[in-house]
Design a protein around this motif. Structure first.
Motif, mmCIF file in Angstrom:
data_model
loop_
_atom_site.group_PDB
_atom_site.id
_atom_site.type_symbol
_atom_site.label_atom_id
_atom_site.label_comp_id
_atom_site.label_asym_id
_atom_site.label_seq_id
_atom_site.Cartn_x
_atom_site.Cartn_y
_atom_site.Cartn_z
ATOM 1 N N LYS A 293 49.385 30.511 34.143
ATOM 2 C CA LYS A 293 48.410 30.686 35.221
ATOM 3 C C LYS A 293 48.999 31.538 36.342
ATOM 4 O O LYS A 293 48.326 32.418 36.901
ATOM 5 C CB LYS A 293 47.985 29.319 35.761
ATOM 6 N N ARG A 294 50.247 31.301 36.635
ATOM 7 C CA ARG A 294 50.906 32.095 37.681
ATOM 8 C C ARG A 294 51.094 33.536 37.231
ATOM 9 O O ARG A 294 50.959 34.471 38.030
ATOM 10 C CB ARG A 294 52.266 31.458 38.016
ATOM 11 N N LYS B 89 49.123 35.214 35.214
ATOM 12 C CA LYS B 89 47.819 35.859 35.346
ATOM 13 C C LYS B 89 47.521 36.213 36.808
ATOM 14 O O LYS B 89 46.964 37.278 37.107
ATOM 15 C CB LYS B 89 46.717 34.951 34.813
ATOM 16 N N GLU B 90 47.914 35.326 37.712
ATOM 17 C CA GLU B 90 47.686 35.580 39.134
ATOM 18 C C GLU B 90 48.516 36.771 39.617
ATOM 19 O O GLU B 90 48.054 37.567 40.450
ATOM 20 C CB GLU B 90 48.033 34.330 39.945
ATOM 21 N N ARG C 121 46.718 39.860 38.413
ATOM 22 C CA ARG C 121 45.509 40.096 39.208
ATOM 23 C C ARG C 121 45.853 40.569 40.623
ATOM 24 O O ARG C 121 45.230 41.500 41.149
ATOM 25 C CB ARG C 121 44.679 38.816 39.274
ATOM 26 N N PHE C 122 46.859 39.958 41.231
ATOM 27 C CA PHE C 122 47.267 40.355 42.588
ATOM 28 C C PHE C 122 47.760 41.805 42.594
ATOM 29 O O PHE C 122 47.451 42.566 43.523
ATOM 30 C CB PHE C 122 48.374 39.424 43.088
#
Length: 536
Positions: free
Chosen positions: A346-347, A349-350, A353-354
């Protein structure tokens, strides 16, 4: 679970390399040929025009510093493309990067496992010097690296399976192709790896085997056949001088000292981001990272790379791109050390995205400020967003974790997409209009023989291609011909500006150019007679 993970790992490389190749192709033909690219373009063009594929020429002058295999390949792509252009000259380098990654995966997984093979294949094309520096440059470095890798990895694969004669023949045959691409350093990369292998295995006597001798003689035959087909003595002398010109004593003391001091730092930045990642883990987890590899074959790859890196440190005239053929070895070592590091998916993917949310607005604002051309930046943004969407949605959450190597390689893939989408169009927008100047020279010189006394190869390539004939260098061109020069000579017929450079279309015997649209009868008359008759 383990079987599903294995399927995911094996398929990851396919879409990664596909997207990498697509990002290489984006705008690959937009930017004019730069640095050494025009020389390669001229050699390719003149090969196709003269049908002399054995002896490279530059502006009609024999060129011995590099053998011709790189230009044979660019010639093939130019024939397929229908013209010698930026695309046909640059795309072989991109293909070579992708093929090298595939080669690493196919051979390394047999000895080190699929995960190390995958990570090695992701690390090699995302070294900064490969990804940005030479991945789409019309220079022989990545193609040379591919042939060296074929020599090293095929030899390693076969020798590990006790197939000695095929190993030596394969190793020297692909070394021969590397020799035909960039010259004598091919020997160094192959033999350093072979020496490292037998030193680690404590079996140096194998270097003296009859199989080694037979493989050497048979495998190197393509290179020797080329040498015998050209001016052998001059070719050998030039190839050796190219190597020795980088040696200590051939470079000024101050420059040598500067290169010796800066070499470790330049190497670190050339291998970004993986060198930085390794340094981070060295600091964070010293005991687990710094221990000497237990696997003998990893030691072979580590020693092979170290020998190559040390040699180019000793030779102060060397450049970091000369070490690209050793980077596949380094990628295996780094994969071995970084294999177990993970991050919560999850991190991860973040982070992806960031990164996208940060660089897209930044690129739009900076691009418009630099170019003052919103339509150009809009086109670049659309191209980049398409790449981003493909990357983001293929980077799907499969498990609770993501390997750090995979995350970093994906971020570097985004970086390459960003570079292709924005850098090429903006650089071309700001670059002096060499294509336009060359087009005007072609138009002004139409119907006349044209020679050159300038070796400004970037302009010469586009003039040569535009006229569709070899632009020959001559210190004393015929009087009834035109001359391209960087200083006024004889009759100055036209003047051209290209950035800070000035070029002149001159002649020693023609005092003025015939009017545009002159009749066929007027064209048959000399310009000087035409001027005199008009004066009467």
């Amino acid at each position: 679970m383990e079987k599903t993970e294995k399927r995911w790992e094996s398929s990851f490389l396919k879409w990664f390399l596909s997207l990498l190749f697509i990002s290489f192709l984006v705008n690959v033909g937009v930017l004019v040929l730069i640095h050494e690219e025009p020389r390669r373009g001229i050699i390719t063009f003149e090969m196709l025009k003269s049908h002399n594929f054995l002896q490279p020429t530059v502006l009609g002058v024999p060129y011995f510093k590099k053998p011709p295999l790189h230009e044979w390949i660019t010639s093939l792509f130019s024939v397929l493309s229908g013209t010698v252009c930026e695309f046909s000259l640059r795309v072989p380098s991109a293909i070579a990067v992708v093929l090298t990654s595939i080669l690493i995966f196919l051979t390394v997984k047999r000895s080190f496992g699929e995960r190390v093979a995958l990570f090695s294949s992701l690390i090699y094309p995302t070294f900064y010097v490969v990804l940005i520096g030479y991945g789409t440059k019309c220079e022989p470095d990545t193609l040379f690296s591919f042939f060296v890798s074929l020599a090293v990895f095929s030899w390693f694969y076969l020798i590990e399976r006790k197939r000695e004669l095929p190993a030596w023949f394969s190793g020297y045959f692909f070394t021969s192709l590397a020799l035909l691409t960039k010259g004598l350093p091919a020997f160094q990369f192959f033999l350093f790896f072979v020496f490292a292998y037998f030193l680690v295995k404590r079996d140096l006597k194998k270097l003296l085997s009859i199989q080694h001798l037979v493989g050497l003689v048979l495998g190197l035959s393509p290179f020797f056949l080329w040498l015998f087909a050209v001016k052998t003595e001059q070719a050998v002398k030039t190839l050796f001088s190219e190597v020795l010109s980088r040696a200590p004593g051939e470079v000024s003391g101050l420059k040598a000292l500067k290169n010796y001091i800066t070499y470790p730092f330049r190497l670190t930045f050339a291998t970004f981001p993986w060198s930085f990642l390794l340094i981070y883990y060295l600091v964070k987890k010293k005991k687990s990272v710094m221990k000497f590899p237990e696997d003998e074959n990893v030691r072979v790859f580590l020693l092979g790379f170290t020998l190559d890196a040390l040699l180019y440190w000793v030779f102060p005239g060397s450049r970091l791109r000369y070490l690209i053929p050793a980077l596949p070895l380094l990628s295996v070592v780094l994969a071995y050390y970084l294999i177990d590091y993970q991050i919560v998916h999850k991190r991860a993917k973040e982070i992806v995205r960031f990164t996208a949310e940060l660089i897209v607005p930044l690129a739009i604002v900076v691009g418009i400020i630099v170019t003052k051309n919103p339509s150009l930046i809009l086109k670049s943004t659309v191209e980049f967003i398409l790449i981003l969407y493909a990357i983001y949605f293929l980077f799907l959450p499969r498990f609770n974790f993501t390997y750090v190597v995979i995350l970093i390689s994906v971020l570097m893939l985004i970086f390459r997409g960003f570079y292709s989408s924005y850098y090429y169009p903006i650089a071309q927008f700001k670059y002096p209009p060499v294509r336009e100047v060359a087009k005007q020279i072609v138009k002004d010189s139409a119907g006349y023989p044209l020679y050159t006394k300038t070796t400004y190869l970037q302009l010469c390539f586009y003039v040569e291609r535009g006229r569709g004939e070899i632009l020959r260098f001559s210190p004393k061109p015929p009087e009834r011909a035109l001359l391209l020069s960087q200083k006024p000579e004889g009759y100055v017929l036209k003047k051209y500006s290209l950035g800070r450079h000035r070029f002149y279309l001159c002649s020693y015997g023609i005092s003025s150019l015939r009017p545009q649209g002159a009749s066929e009868d007027q064209k048959r008359r000399s310009p000087s007679k035409l001027n005199r008759s008009n004066g009467k």
